[in-house]
Scaffold this motif. Structure first.
Motif, mmCIF file in Angstrom:
data_model
loop_
_atom_site.group_PDB
_atom_site.id
_atom_site.type_symbol
_atom_site.label_atom_id
_atom_site.label_comp_id
_atom_site.label_asym_id
_atom_site.label_seq_id
_atom_site.Cartn_x
_atom_site.Cartn_y
_atom_site.Cartn_z
ATOM 1 N N VAL A 86 38.018 36.981 56.236
ATOM 2 C CA VAL A 86 37.125 36.012 55.600
ATOM 3 C C VAL A 86 36.013 36.764 54.877
ATOM 4 O O VAL A 86 35.566 37.816 55.324
ATOM 5 N N GLY A 87 35.595 36.216 53.727
ATOM 6 C CA GLY A 87 34.527 36.857 52.971
ATOM 7 C C GLY A 87 33.941 35.919 51.942
ATOM 8 O O GLY A 87 34.180 34.705 51.966
ATOM 9 N N THR A 88 33.204 36.496 50.994
ATOM 10 C CA THR A 88 32.525 35.715 49.963
ATOM 11 C C THR A 88 32.774 36.337 48.601
ATOM 12 O O THR A 88 32.612 37.555 48.431
ATOM 13 N N GLY A 89 33.179 35.516 47.652
ATOM 14 C CA GLY A 89 33.387 35.970 46.287
ATOM 15 C C GLY A 89 32.182 35.680 45.418
ATOM 16 O O GLY A 89 31.047 35.623 45.897
ATOM 17 N N LEU A 90 32.422 35.471 44.135
ATOM 18 C CA LEU A 90 31.326 35.175 43.208
ATOM 19 C C LEU A 90 30.789 33.769 43.409
ATOM 20 O O LEU A 90 29.577 33.550 43.456
ATOM 21 N N TRP A 91 31.683 32.785 43.556
ATOM 22 C CA TRP A 91 31.271 31.392 43.600
ATOM 23 C C TRP A 91 31.466 30.715 44.954
ATOM 24 O O TRP A 91 31.079 29.562 45.117
ATOM 25 N N GLY A 122 38.211 36.550 38.677
ATOM 26 C CA GLY A 122 38.226 36.681 40.127
ATOM 27 C C GLY A 122 39.320 35.883 40.811
ATOM 28 O O GLY A 122 39.799 36.257 41.884
ATOM 29 N N ALA A 123 39.727 34.784 40.182
ATOM 30 C CA ALA A 123 40.779 33.944 40.777
ATOM 31 C C ALA A 123 42.105 34.689 40.887
ATOM 32 O O ALA A 123 43.009 34.253 41.610
ATOM 33 N N GLU A 124 42.232 35.828 40.209
ATOM 34 C CA GLU A 124 43.478 36.596 40.217
ATOM 35 C C GLU A 124 43.741 37.314 41.541
ATOM 36 O O GLU A 124 44.788 37.943 41.704
ATOM 37 N N ILE A 125 42.812 37.235 42.492
ATOM 38 C CA ILE A 125 43.039 37.925 43.769
ATOM 39 C C ILE A 125 44.264 37.384 44.503
ATOM 40 O O ILE A 125 44.791 38.059 45.394
ATOM 41 N N ASN A 126 44.718 36.177 44.144
ATOM 42 C CA ASN A 126 45.894 35.624 44.833
ATOM 43 C C ASN A 126 47.196 35.883 44.073
ATOM 44 O O ASN A 126 48.223 35.284 44.374
ATOM 45 N N SER A 174 35.942 41.289 43.166
ATOM 46 C CA SER A 174 36.564 42.517 43.661
ATOM 47 C C SER A 174 35.703 43.152 44.747
ATOM 48 O O SER A 174 36.208 43.588 45.794
ATOM 49 N N ASN A 175 34.393 43.191 44.514
ATOM 50 C CA ASN A 175 33.481 43.708 45.531
ATOM 51 C C ASN A 175 33.533 42.848 46.788
ATOM 52 O O ASN A 175 33.429 43.356 47.911
ATOM 53 N N GLY A 176 33.700 41.544 46.583
ATOM 54 C CA GLY A 176 33.803 40.636 47.720
ATOM 55 C C GLY A 176 35.020 40.936 48.574
ATOM 56 O O GLY A 176 34.966 40.869 49.812
ATOM 57 N N VAL A 177 36.142 41.291 47.925
ATOM 58 C CA VAL A 177 37.346 41.660 48.668
ATOM 59 C C VAL A 177 37.102 42.955 49.445
ATOM 60 O O VAL A 177 37.465 43.070 50.618
ATOM 61 N N SER A 178 36.452 43.935 48.802
ATOM 62 C CA SER A 178 36.124 45.190 49.492
ATOM 63 C C SER A 178 35.277 44.928 50.724
ATOM 64 O O SER A 178 35.540 45.454 51.813
ATOM 65 N N ASN A 179 34.229 44.123 50.551
ATOM 66 C CA ASN A 179 33.331 43.821 51.670
ATOM 67 C C ASN A 179 34.053 43.047 52.760
ATOM 68 O O ASN A 179 33.830 43.281 53.955
ATOM 69 N N MET A 180 34.912 42.109 52.359
ATOM 70 C CA MET A 180 35.672 41.322 53.321
ATOM 71 C C MET A 180 36.557 42.225 54.168
ATOM 72 O O MET A 180 36.614 42.088 55.405
#
Length: 201
Positions: A86-91, A122-126, A174-180
Motif C-alpha cells: 500500500v502507498g500513495t501516488g500523485l492523486w 502515473g496510471a500506467e503503473i498497472n 513512480s516515486n510513490g511506487v518506490s516509497n511503497m
C-alpha cells in the motif's frame, strides 16, 4: 475476476500474520471461505481479512497491535511469498502485490494499481510493460542488506538488480511506487532473515 477465489484457494497454501518483530502470530490453511465471514472464529487473525492500509496509516495503533499479512503460494512444485503493498501516488492511494521466490529475495512477479492517477502517465503503473521489469530484481544486496527496489528516473541500468525504469512524465507516481515498496517490504525483513539464507550472506 470470476475465477479469483478458486485460483486463490488453489495456489495459496498458507496465510500468515506477522507482528512487527517478524514473528508469526497466526497461520491459516484451507479455503478462505471457511474463515472469511465477520464474527466467525478466527476472522480477525486470518491474514486474508487484515485491512493492510489501516496497519500502515492508523496512527492510533501501537506497534504491538499491528498485523501484517503474508501469503505462501505453491505453484509447479515451487514456493513463493506474496506481500500486499500500500502507498500513495500523485492523486491518491496506490497498491499492489509483490511475489518473491523461495529465497525471499528475488521477485517472481509484481502487480500494481491505483485509484486516481493521471491517465497516460502515473496510471500506467498497472500496465505489463511497467510491471514485468520487476521480475528477477532483488530486495537484498549481495551483503544481505535490505535495499528494496527503486523506480529510477532516467532509467535503471540493465544490470541493476535493484532498480526499474520510472514512467516518463509520471515522476511522483513512480516515486510513490518506490516509497511503497520500501516502506512495506521493510516490515517483512525480520521474517525473511529468520526464515531464509539471507542472514548468512
Amino acid at each position: 475476476r470470476e475465477e479469483a477465489g478458486a485460483k486463490f484457494d488453489q495456489y495459496i497454501t498458507k496465510r500468515l500474520t506477522l507482528n512487527v518483530k517478524g514473528e508469526v502470530t497466526s497461520e491459516v490453511a484451507g479455503p478462505v471461505k471457511s474463515l472469511s465471514t465477520d464474527g466467525k472464529e478466527g476472522f480477525e487473525s486470518d491474514a486474508f481479512n487484515i485491512d493492510v492500509k489501516k496497519q500502515y496509516r492508523d496512527k492510533t495503533m501501537s506497534d504491538d497491535e499491528r498485523k501484517y499479512p503474508l501469503f505462501v503460494c505453491e505453484k509447479d512444485g515451487a514456493t513463493y511469498y506474496v506481500v500486499p503493498l500500500v502507498g500513495t501516488g500523485l492523486w491518491g492511494p496506490i497498491w499492489g502485490f509483490l511475489a518473491l521466490e523461495s529465497d525471499m529475495n528475488t521477485v517472481y512477479g509484481a502487480t500494481f494499481d491505483h485509484k486516481t492517477e493521471t491517465p497516460g502517465l502515473g496510471a500506467e503503473i498497472n500496465q505489463g510493460w511497467f510491471e514485468s521489469p520487476f521480475v528477477g530484481d532483488q530486495i537484498f544486496d549481495e551483503n544481505g542488506t535490505f535495499v528494496s527496489i527503486d523506480v529510477v528516473k532516467g532509467g535503471a541500468a540493465p544490470e541493476d538488480k535493484h532498480g526499474v525504469d520510472a514512467i516518463t512524465g509520471g515522476t511522483i507516481t513512480s516515486n510513490g511506487v518506490s516509497n511503497m515498496l520500501e516502506n512495506t517490504l521493510k516490515v517483512y525483513v525480520p521474517y525473511f532473515k529468520k526464515n531464509s539464507d539471507i542472514a548468512a550472506i
